[in-house]
Each structure stands twice: as structure tokens, then as C-alpha cells.
Design a protein around this motif. Structure first.
Motif, short mmCIF file in Angstrom:
data_model
loop_
_atom_site.label_atom_id
_atom_site.label_comp_id
_atom_site.label_asym_id
_atom_site.label_seq_id
_atom_site.Cartn_x
_atom_site.Cartn_y
_atom_site.Cartn_z
N PRO B 307 1.44 8.02 -42.00
CA PRO B 307 1.77 8.71 -43.25
C PRO B 307 1.14 10.09 -43.36
O PRO B 307 1.67 10.96 -44.05
N ASP B 308 0.02 10.31 -42.68
CA ASP B 308 -0.67 11.60 -42.77
C ASP B 308 -0.19 12.48 -41.63
O ASP B 308 -0.38 12.14 -40.46
N LEU B 309 0.44 13.59 -41.98
CA LEU B 309 1.08 14.40 -40.95
C LEU B 309 0.27 15.64 -40.59
O LEU B 309 0.82 16.66 -40.20
N GLN B 310 -1.03 15.55 -40.74
CA GLN B 310 -1.88 16.68 -40.37
C GLN B 310 -1.75 16.91 -38.86
O GLN B 310 -1.75 15.95 -38.09
N TYR B 318 4.38 16.42 -35.71
CA TYR B 318 5.53 17.28 -35.99
C TYR B 318 6.83 16.50 -35.88
O TYR B 318 7.78 16.76 -36.61
N PHE B 319 6.82 15.56 -34.96
CA PHE B 319 8.01 14.71 -34.80
C PHE B 319 8.35 14.02 -36.11
O PHE B 319 9.49 14.01 -36.55
N PHE B 320 7.32 13.46 -36.76
CA PHE B 320 7.60 12.73 -38.00
C PHE B 320 7.62 13.63 -39.24
O PHE B 320 8.04 13.21 -40.30
N THR B 321 7.17 14.88 -39.08
CA THR B 321 7.39 15.85 -40.16
C THR B 321 8.87 16.20 -40.21
O THR B 321 9.47 16.29 -41.28
N GLU B 322 9.44 16.39 -39.03
CA GLU B 322 10.82 16.87 -38.95
C GLU B 322 11.83 15.73 -38.87
O GLU B 322 13.02 15.96 -38.70
N MET B 323 11.34 14.50 -38.96
CA MET B 323 12.24 13.36 -38.79
C MET B 323 13.13 13.17 -40.02
O MET B 323 12.70 13.39 -41.14
N PHE B 324 14.37 12.78 -39.79
CA PHE B 324 15.26 12.43 -40.90
C PHE B 324 14.80 11.10 -41.47
O PHE B 324 14.48 10.18 -40.73
#
Lengths: 556, 477
Positions: B307-310, B318-324
Motif C-alpha cells: 500500500p505504501d508506494l514510496q 512505480y509499477f503499482f503507482t502506475e497500475m490500473f
């Protein structure tokens, strides 16, 4: 005949039961502020002599029915809603009659035994419809239950004062506009056609430095003995006009509001205008009906009273000496809030509280910090004139991502004549790309902090005492303490953003790296190392071989 | 000096063959081996590193760490995202301990991702070391280095003994790729040096990241594994797994080690038993005997669902920041399976004869693909690599990997600064660097494993690569 007579008598009796018992008073306070502004505060107080516990709210005459429905449906004990644009500058302007945070602010007390969380959400949605404001964005993400900061303003059984019945939320990014004022005016019995409400013209309200529309609902004592309750609804509008925007220091009702008061609203009990002339040497025209001198908490105020009648009224104030600027005396307590640090990795929220009083003051600082600003409680530092202060009490509920905000309440004893800074560090969070608003680089709002305090003096203080309703009740009303709830500035924080244009690229690139590991590992684990001839086969030979094999299969 | 013991060995060989002159019996061969070995041991000792040198190295490491920790650079290093991730930053531990002291459940918020057991440990460490918490980090870090030193020493010795035992089965012309004792026994010293002085572990220790303690657990686990102390091995594996979850999969390579290197089924059972018992005990302790499960969401929930995208040096952020949003779950499953069980069984089967390499490889895969890796994890696996000097001649990508590691390590903080502080770069720059860092590690890992495969081939078939009188090439098919 006798039967029909009795029927008539019964009907008459019922009629007296349904008969509306209550009153509505409207007041306008005009107060030139110490700097170059003039403050106008409208207050429409509706008092309904019914028992809020037993009333079904099916019938109402003066009291707005939509509000009655809210009370009945959502078990509301008390409700305070304000929609504000601009910032009240405590340092220069003193204290307003009603404190309000920039943006939208809702505070509600629910009756004990009701389903508070569900009612709160439904209430927010209903208010959103009622005021055409985005109050429907109030949810668990920005709601807190303050323990010290707020107390019920009306009559309540003290054993039910419990933070589990209170909900507080503010929407700092809410922009207040005409569309919020129109439905608000519709709640008044005379609408905006007659009486003081006719001064509320949208065009002249929204070009002010500060404008705040409010609605405050509470149960109050019906009389001194307090044996029965009444319901009180206060609708307020606070406006601060800037002389620079007006173009002149000499103001008139027409200049401020676009028109004078036409005639009195027939339903209204009392309709008064008070002009504060304590600080300024001003000539009023027409001459006031009465001059009131109020001595309250060590402060003397001189007010000129006008009663609105059925004749046209336009008050004109002319300054005798326009160049005289009154000395600015800051109020006993005011506060600022700002962000510290640089870059988008680590920062701090600083709340600076100034105690200008000669004695120490006990204050409660309430912070409602959104979840995307994770704060570190161990970095909380309270420094007063270089010395570290220990909070008397501390309440903290940490945030949960995408679930609830940080709630922090600190009880402080501020030493006399000091400025105290309360600093807490936070991290900048990286959100998912779809969580950013369309204008991602504009930033995210952090709502204002609320600083509550019982002031021992009423310097620069204009609020109505708790046990009273009208502005005129506040004259000569000295009390042991004067409650102020100071709101600080909103903050904007720009969180670091990803590149919104390349989700596909990122997914492809990251998966390529995973595949780079998968390929060789798959080869190493599933295949055998063998020695192979290094001879390169010519392309022509390859084709020949292929053709041969094809012809062979045909022959077969 | 160095040649002398080897000469003696050949002399003894000659004498033994002269005197028996008959078909060498089993007893004689054992005797021969024994004598050979004793001489080799002497060779090993003369070549291995003196104790004073080790002490001197450790002292130097302590001084460097102590100096950096007291300098102004300590906070700079601790604040770097490469060093402190949400899972291992000391700031979060301090917050957790502070919240406990204020009677607030630290797992109610999102800040703390350490287990209650670790918190208890840190609390006691703080009690012991008082204000000198840096000394605790130095102690544990240097202890890890020393444990790794003895671990790899034992591993190299075992490797050597095993090869001496199996020499007859090897190809005749494979002599040149036999283990060279003087090189092999120095390697554990290089492990010590790498652990103490590579910038990854150094910064991890200076930045007060709790990876220092995690590395300590792993080191003790590996030490007990190679020494066959199955009980403690299980305990420390459970500790490491309770901190970061991923080491759970190390149970397979450890079992492989007891099976193929120590050859004791009893120890496998003991190890499994102690692992499971300790895990259950830790669980009981952390949940306050089944009363409070809130930590599971904060620790394992955070590790598994990201859950923490630091930003960090891994692939997840970044993969899960930009994930749909609707694909998030699918890819979380895919990525977590990828770094836990996808390679586990195939690699374990392929390298069952080399269980130590297998352990290192699986730990390496975890480090590359874990959700919140820090440089401390990378430093740990990198420092074990020198214990495979026999594989280096077969490796092909050493230069490439070295260059990529150096460039990406030095670029990462620069590009992060440009993005976060100067606003003149964006997230893609840093993402690119983390990609190349991951690729470098992947190349190193696959190169190491491939080297082992090639060496096995060489030992079996010799260095002759002629096929039909022409030069052939080795390839996987």
C-alpha cells in the motif's frame, strides 16, 4: 347543533395546539475594523417553542421545514454548518461573531442512542443537497470526533456529552459561491424580498475580502427557569468589505449591499441594525434611533441602533477625519499555520499561537490532517519563546491509508506574552496515479487547525454569549470567560507526482525486467548443458534440406 | 613456502603406491586421503588469514561506522529512500515505541511495519545501549560480518573436502578448474571485507535501518545451517521470516542443505520442528496470545499488498503507482508468486548438489523482487558472493554487472534529488535507475548459477570442447 358546537370547540382547541409559538429576530451588526475594512454581520434567529424530543416536525410555519426534517430523520442534537470564502484575519480584525474555517465546515452533535456514523453520512448528503455545496465529500476520510475542542452550545444533559456523539469535518477546498447563498436565503420566512435579507444580494456579497454563510441549530431554554426547551436556528452571514474595493472609506448600506432596506418583514419580531462607532469618529445619516453603550469584559463599545420600519432606510456613514488610522491592537490570542521544510520528501506543519494576554492561557489545538500526510507523533515539539512546553493532554488517533485522517488534539498552557510554535513532522506520500486530481500539481489542501480557548477578557470580542441568542443580548453581558475558536489558514501541499502519461510503459518495462530473470532461470533449471557443433549452416543449404524433407514426405 | 606442502603430498603418494604395490585396498585409500587432507589442512592454515588481521579489519569497520554515525551525514544517509524503506526505517520504530509509551496502539496507524517482537527487542536494545543506539547497530553489523566469515569458511572447507573425496569421478583434464586451496581459504576474508566495507551495508548500518538486525538473523541462520546446528537454524529462520515474511521459502534450501550436504534426515526434522515451533511462539507472542491481530495487517499486509508506494530500489513502487486499479490484484499475485515460489522448486531441484549456492540464490531472488528492498539486503547477498571464487573463472558478465551496479548506485540519489527537490526530473528517471539496478542483480545471479552449471560440466567432461574434430560451443538445450 350542540354536537357541532362541541366540534367547533374541539377544533378551536386543536387550533391552539397547532398554533405556532415562536419568534424570529433579525439583526445586522456593522463594525468598522481597525484596519481598512468594515465588517457586516447578519443574524436571523428563529426560536420555536417546542420540545425537540417530542416534536414530529410535520408542521412548521416560521421554522424552515427542511431543517426540521433533518433533525427528525438524523437524530440531530446540534448542528453547525458554515461555508466560507476568504480568511478571517484575527490579528488585524479581532474576533468575529461566529468563527468559521475557510471552505466548508460541519459540526454535528447527535442524540444519544442513534446510529451516529450512518446518520452523519446521510446528514452530509442531505446538507449537500440543501445548500448546493459539495458537502457529500464528507466521509470517513475527513471526519473526526474531537474530544476537547467542541462542547454542545445548547442545552444538553451533561452525562451525554461524549465525543462519540460528535462529528466534525471540514472541506478546505470547497469554494463558496452564489449557488450556496440562494438556497440558504430560501430558509428565511420572508425570503430575500423584505427585511434585512433584502440586503443580501449575491453580486455585492461575493466581492468581499471574507464572506461566510452559516447555519447553527441548537436546543435552548425557553425561559429563565429552563423547565422546557425551545429550538433555536441561527442563520448568519458575515462579510468583510475592503475600503480599497469599495473605493472609499465612507460607506452606506447602498454602497455595501447595492440597496437600502425597503421595509420590515412582517413576520419578524425585531429588526435592528447596530453600527459600532467605538473606534471611529463617524457621522451617521440618518441619525440613529438610540445609542447603546456596552461594557463587557473590560471593553467599552459604543453602538448606534436603528430599527427597521416600513419606510426605506439607507444608513450613510461619513468619516470626519479620513486620514486617522486607529492603532491596531492585536487580540489576546491569535494563530497562524504554515508548512516548513523544502522538497517533496519530508516536511513539518507549524502552528504558531500568540498569547498577547498578561496571564497564561489554556488552549486546545485541534488538527484534522488528511491520511496522505502521515505525521510522526514523536516529532511533536511545542516550543514557547525558546523553552519546550509539555502538553497537558494529548489525544491522537493515527491515520489509516484511504480510511481515516490523523486526529490530533493537544491541550496547552501558554505562558503569558509568548508565541508558541507547535511543530509536527510528516512525510510526503506517493499516491496511486488514479488518486491524483486532474490538476495534480495544484496540490492538496490541509484543513485549518482549530484553537479553542476561554479568554478572561472580551477585548475585540463580538460573539453572543452561549446562554443568549441575539446580538443585543451581548451588550453588557460580562461572563467569567469568553469562548473563541480560532481557525488558522488552510495549507496546500504538493505531493510528488508520477508521470501520468506512461502507465503502459511502466508496466511493460517492469515486466521486461521480471522476464529477464525468468528467461535465464528457466533455461538453467530446465535445460541441459551440451556441446554443439559450431558449424554455421548456410541459408541455401537450409532451404535445400527443407525442400528435400518436403519432397520425401510427398513421395511417401 | 607455498609449494612445500604440495610436494610432500606427492611424495607421500609415491611412497604409498611404492610400498603397497598391490591393488590399493579401501583402508589404504582412506589412509591416503587422510594423510593428504592433513597436509592440505596445514596448507589451508598457512594460507588463511591471521586473527589479528581480522580484528584489525573489524576495528577499522567500527571506526568508519562510528565516525559516519556521529557526523552530520548520518541523517542524510538515514533519510535516503534507498537506505530506509517504510519497513525498516528507524524513524518509524521510534514512532512506534513513542506511541506505545503514550498508550496508543502503534498498529492503529500506518506508520509502523515492524512486528511486536522486533519492537520489544528494540525497546530492550534501547534500554541496554541508552543514548548510544549507534553502538547497537555497529555491534550487530560487525557480528553479522564475523558470523558470515565463519559461515563461508566452513562452507569453503566443506566444499574442498567434498571435492577431494570425489576427485576420481572428475574428468582427467579438469585439473585446472579444481579448487585452489590458497584462493579458496582466503575467500572468507573477502566476504568479511565485502560485508564490512561495501557501501550498501555500510550505509544501511549508518542509516540505522533495521535491516541490520534482519541480516543478523539470516547470517546466524546460515552459520547454523553450514555447521549443522539444526535447532538454532530453525529458530533464526523463523525470526527472519517473522520480520520480512519472504524468508519462509528459505526452509526448502535449508532442508536441501541438511539432506545433501550434512546428509542427516534427523536434522531436517529437528530443523522443521524448531522452525514451526518458533514461528508459532512468535505468532503467539506478537498477538498477545491470540488477543490482538492488528499487527498482521500492518506487517504482512504491507509486505504483500504494497500500500505504501514510496520509491525504493525495488520494482514494486512505480509499477503499482502506475497500475490500473482493476489489474492491481492480478499483478500483486503475479509479482509475489514470482519472488517466492515460482523459482523455488526448479532451482532447488537443479542445484540440490550445491545447497549453499541454492540458499544464496534464493535469498538473492528475494532481495531483487521483494516489495520493499533496501541496500542493506543487497549488501548482504553481495557480500556472500566472494565465497564462490571457483565460479569466477566461468562468469561472463562480471564487468557488465559491476559497471551497472556502480552507475545505478551513484545515479539513484542524484536523480531522486533532481525529481523531489529540484523538480527538474520526474519519476521516470529514478525508475530507470532502479530498473538497471535490478537488471544488474539479475545478471549477477544468473551468471553465478550458469557458472556453476558450466563448472559441473567441466568437471564431468573435461575441458575438451572438440566435436567431430571441430571446435564446438556449449549451450543449454
Amino acid at each position: 347543533m350542540i354536537y357541532s358546537l362541541t366540534f367547533l370547540i374541539i377544533l378551536a382547541n386543536y387550533g391552539s395546539v397547532f398554533c405556532y409559538e415562536g419568534s424570529i429576530d433579525e439583526e445586522l451588526l456593522i463594525k468598522p475594523l481597525q484596519s481598512n475594512q468594515v465588517y457586516a454581520h447578519f443574524q436571523f434567529s428563529t426560536k420555536w417553542d417546542i420540545d425537540p424530543e417530542k416534536e414530529t416536525f410535520r408542521h412548521s410555519s416560521l421554522f424552515p421545514r427542511p431543517i426540521g426534517e433533518l433533525i427528525q430523520r438524523f437524530d440531530i442534537q446540534e448542528l453547525h454548518v458554515t461555508l466560507t470564502g476568504g480568511l478571517w484575519r484575527y490579528e488585524k480584525w479581532g474576533y468575529p461573531v461566529v468563527d468559521a474555517a475557510t471552505g466548508a465546515e460541519v459540526l454535528a452533535w447527535f442524540k444519544p442512542g442513534s446510529d451516529v456514523d450512518t446518520n452523519w453520512k446521510l446528514l452530509a448528503n442531505s446538507l449537500s443537497g440543501l445548500f448546493c455545496a459539495s458537502l457529500n465529500f464528507i466521509d470517513d476520510l475527513n471526519t473526526i470526533k474531537p474530544e476537547f475542542s467542541f462542547r454542545p452550545r445548547g442545552v444538553v444533559d451533561s452525562k451525554f456529552i461524549n465525543s462519540s456523539h460528535v462529528r466534525y469535518a471540514n472541506l478546505p477546498h470547497e469554494i463558496v459561491c452564489t449557488e450556496n447563498l440562494t438556497p440558504w436565503k430560501k430558509l428565511l420566512p420572508c425570503d430575500s424580498k423584505t427585511g434585512l435579507a433584502s440586503l443580501l444580494n449575491s453580486g455585492h456579497i461575493h466581492n468581499t475580502r471574507y464572506h461566510s454563510v452559516g447555519l447553527h441549530l441548537r436546543p435552548v431554554c425557553r425561559d429563565k427557569s429552563c423547565e422546557s426547551l425551545s429550538l433555536e436556528l441561527q442563520q448568519t452571514v458575515s462579510l468583510v468589505y475592503d475600503y480599497l474595493i469599495l473605493g472609499t472609506k465612507n460607506w452606506s448600506l447602498r454602497k455595501l449591499f447595492g440597496q437600502g432596506v425597503n421595509r420590515k418583514c412582517v413576520l419578524v419580531n425585531k429588526s435592528d441594525i447596530y453600527v459600532d462607532t467605538t473606534l471611529t469618529d463617524v457621522e451617521l445619516e440618518p441619525a440613529p434611533d438610540k445609542t447603546v453603550t456596552s461594557i463587557r469584559g473590560g471593553q467599552t463599545t459604543v453602538l448606534q441602533k436603528y430599527e427597521v420600519t416600513n419606510t426605506f432606510l439607507n444608513i450613510y456613514a461619513k468619516y470626519q477625519n479620513a486620514d486617522v488610522v486607529p492603532l491596531n491592537l492585536p487580540p489576546p490570542l491569535h494563530a497562524n499555520q504554515y508548512l516548513s521544510g523544502y522538497g517533496q520528501e519530508r516536511g513539518g506543519i507549524v502552528t504558531k499561537i500568540y498569547n498577547n494576554h498578561w496571564k497564561e492561557l489554556d488552549v486546545v489545538l485541534l488538527q484534522n490532517i488528511p491520511w496522505f500526510i502521515p505525521i510522526y507523533l514523536h516529532t511533536l515539539k511545542v516550543v514557547s519563546n525558546g523553552k519546550e512546553l509539555k502538553p497537558l493532554q494529548l489525544r491522537y488517533i493515527p491515520a489509516r491509508q484511504r480510511i481515516r485522517p490523523n486526529y490530533l488534539e493537544v491541550l496547552l498552557r501558554l505562558p503569558a506574552r509568548t508565541s508558541t510554535s507547535v511543530v509536527i513532522d510528516f512525510d510526503y506520500v506517493f499516491l496511486k496515479w488514479q488518486e491524483y486530481p486532474p490538476d495534480a500539481n495544484f496540490g492538496f489542501h490541509i484543513g485549518s487547525a482549530v484553537i479553542s480557548c476561554y479568554l478572561p477578557v472580551a477585548k475585540n470580542y463580538t460573539a453572543v454569549p452561549w446562554d443568549m441568542t441575539l446580538i443585543s443580548d451581548s451588550f453588557n453581558a460580562s461572563r467569567n470567560g469568553y469562548l473563541v475558536e480560532i481557525r488558522t489558514e488552510n495549507l496546500i501541499i504538493t505531493l510528488p507526482t508520477p508521470d501520468f502519461s506512461m502507465p503502459y510503459n511502466v508496466i511493460c518495462l517492469a515486466c521486461t525486467v521480471v522476464a529477464l530473470a525468468f528467461g535465464p532461470l528457466h533455461n538453467i533449471t530446465t535445460r541441459k548443458l551440451i556441446l554443439k557443433s559450431n558449424k554455421k549452416v548456410q541459408l541455401v543449404e537450409k532451404i535445400k534440406k527443407l525442400l528435400n524433407s518436403l519432397s520425401k514426405t510427398k513421395e511417401e | 613456502m607455498k609449494l612445500a606442502p604440495l610436494d610432500i603430498t606427492s611424495n607421500i603418494d609415491n611412497t604409498i603406491t611404492k610400498y603397497t604395490n598391490v591393488k590399493s585396498t579401501k583402508i589404504l585409500r582412506t589412509l591416503q586421503l587422510f594423510i593428504k587432507m592433513s597436509v592440505k589442512i596445514r596448507a589451508a592454515y598457512t594460507n588463511s588469514i591471521s586473527t589479528s588481521r581480522i580484528i584489525f579489519t573489524c576495528l577499522a569497520a567500527v571506526i568508519v561506522r562510528y565516525y559516519l554515525m556521529l557526523s552530520k551525514y548520518q541523517t542524510v544517509i538515514a533519510n535516503h529512500v534507498e537506505v530506509s524503506t517504510p519497513l525498516n526505517s528507524w524513524k518509524r520504530v521510534s514512532e512506534g515505541l513513542y506511541l506505545i509509551s503514550k498508550n496508543i496502539n502503534p498498529y492503529e496507524g500506518d506508520v509502523l511495519h515492524e512486528t511486536p517482537l522486533s519492537l520489544y527487542l528494540y525497546k530492550n536494545i534501547l534500554l541496554v545501549f541508552q543514548d548510544r543506539i549507534h553502538l547497537a547497530f555497529i555491534t550487530f553489523d560487525v557480528a553479522t560480518a564475523i558470523i558470515l566469515f565463519f559461515t563461508t569458511k566452513k562452507f569453503n572447507w566443506d566444499l574442498f573436502v567434498e571435492e577431494e573425496n570425489n576427485k576420481e569421478t572428475f574428468a582427467k583434464d579438469a585439473v585446472e578448474c579444481f579448487l585452489k586451496p590458497e584462493k579458496l581459504f582466503k575467500s572468507s576474508y573477502y566476504v568479511l571485507l565485502t560485508y564490512l566495507f561495501n557501501p550498501f551495508t555500510l550505509f544501511s548500518c549508518v542509516g540505522y535501518s533495521t535491516t541490520v538486525f534482519y541480516n543478523f538473523y539470516l547470517a546466524v541462520m546460515m552459520f547454523c545451517m553450514v555447521h549443522g546446528i539444526s535447532v538454532i537454524c530453525g529458530i533464526f529462520l523463523a525470526l527472519a521470516a517473522s520480520v520480512s515474511f519472504y524468508p519462509v521459502v528459505l526452509i526448502l534450501p535449508v532442508t536441501m542443505y541438511f539432506k545433501y550436504a550434512i546428509k542427516s534426515n534427523f536434522k531436517i526434522i529437528i530443523n522443521l520442528f524448531s522452525f514451526i515451533t518458533t514461528s508459532v511462539l512468535i505468532m503467539l507472542m506478537c498477538t498477545d496470545f491470540g488477543k490482538d491481530f492488528s499487527y498482521i495487517r500492518n506487517v504482512y499486509g504491507c509486505i504483500l499488498t504494497v500500500p505504501d508506494l514510496q520509491p525504493n530500489i525495488g520494482l514494486f513502487w512505480y509499477f503499482f503507482t502506475e497500475m490500473f486499479e482493476h489489474f492491481r490484484e492480478l499483478f500483486i499475485y503475479a509479482f509475489q508468486i514470482n519472488n517466492t515460489i515460482l523459482y523455488l522448486v526448479p532451482i532447488s531441484l537443479r542445484f540440490r548438489k550445491h545447497p549453499f549456492l541454492l540458499t544464496v540464490a534464493i535469498n538473492f531472488i528475494i532481495t531483487i523482487f521483494k516489495s520493499y528492498p533496501s541496500v542493506g539486503d543487497v549488501g548482504f547477498v553481495l557480500s556472500v558472493v566472494p565465497s564462490f571464487p571457483h565460479l569466477f573463472p566461468f562468469s561472463q558478465q562480471g564487468f557488465l554487472v559491476g559497471t551497472m551496479l556502480i552507475i545505478s548506485t551513484s545515479l539513484a540519489p542524484i536523480l531522486y534529488y533532481l525529481w523531489i527537490y529540484c523538480n527538474s526530473a520526474n519519476a521516470n528517471f529514478y525508475f530507470g535507475v532502479t530498473l538497471s539496478f535490478a537488471v544488474a542483480q539479475i545478471f549477477l545471479l544468473t551468471d553465478l548459477l550458469f557458472s556453476q552449471v558450466k563448472r559441473d560440466y567441466m568437471l564431468k567432461y573435461g575441458k575438451n570442447r572438440k566435436i567431430d574434430g571441430e571446435e564446438g560451443i556449449l549451450c543449454l538445450e
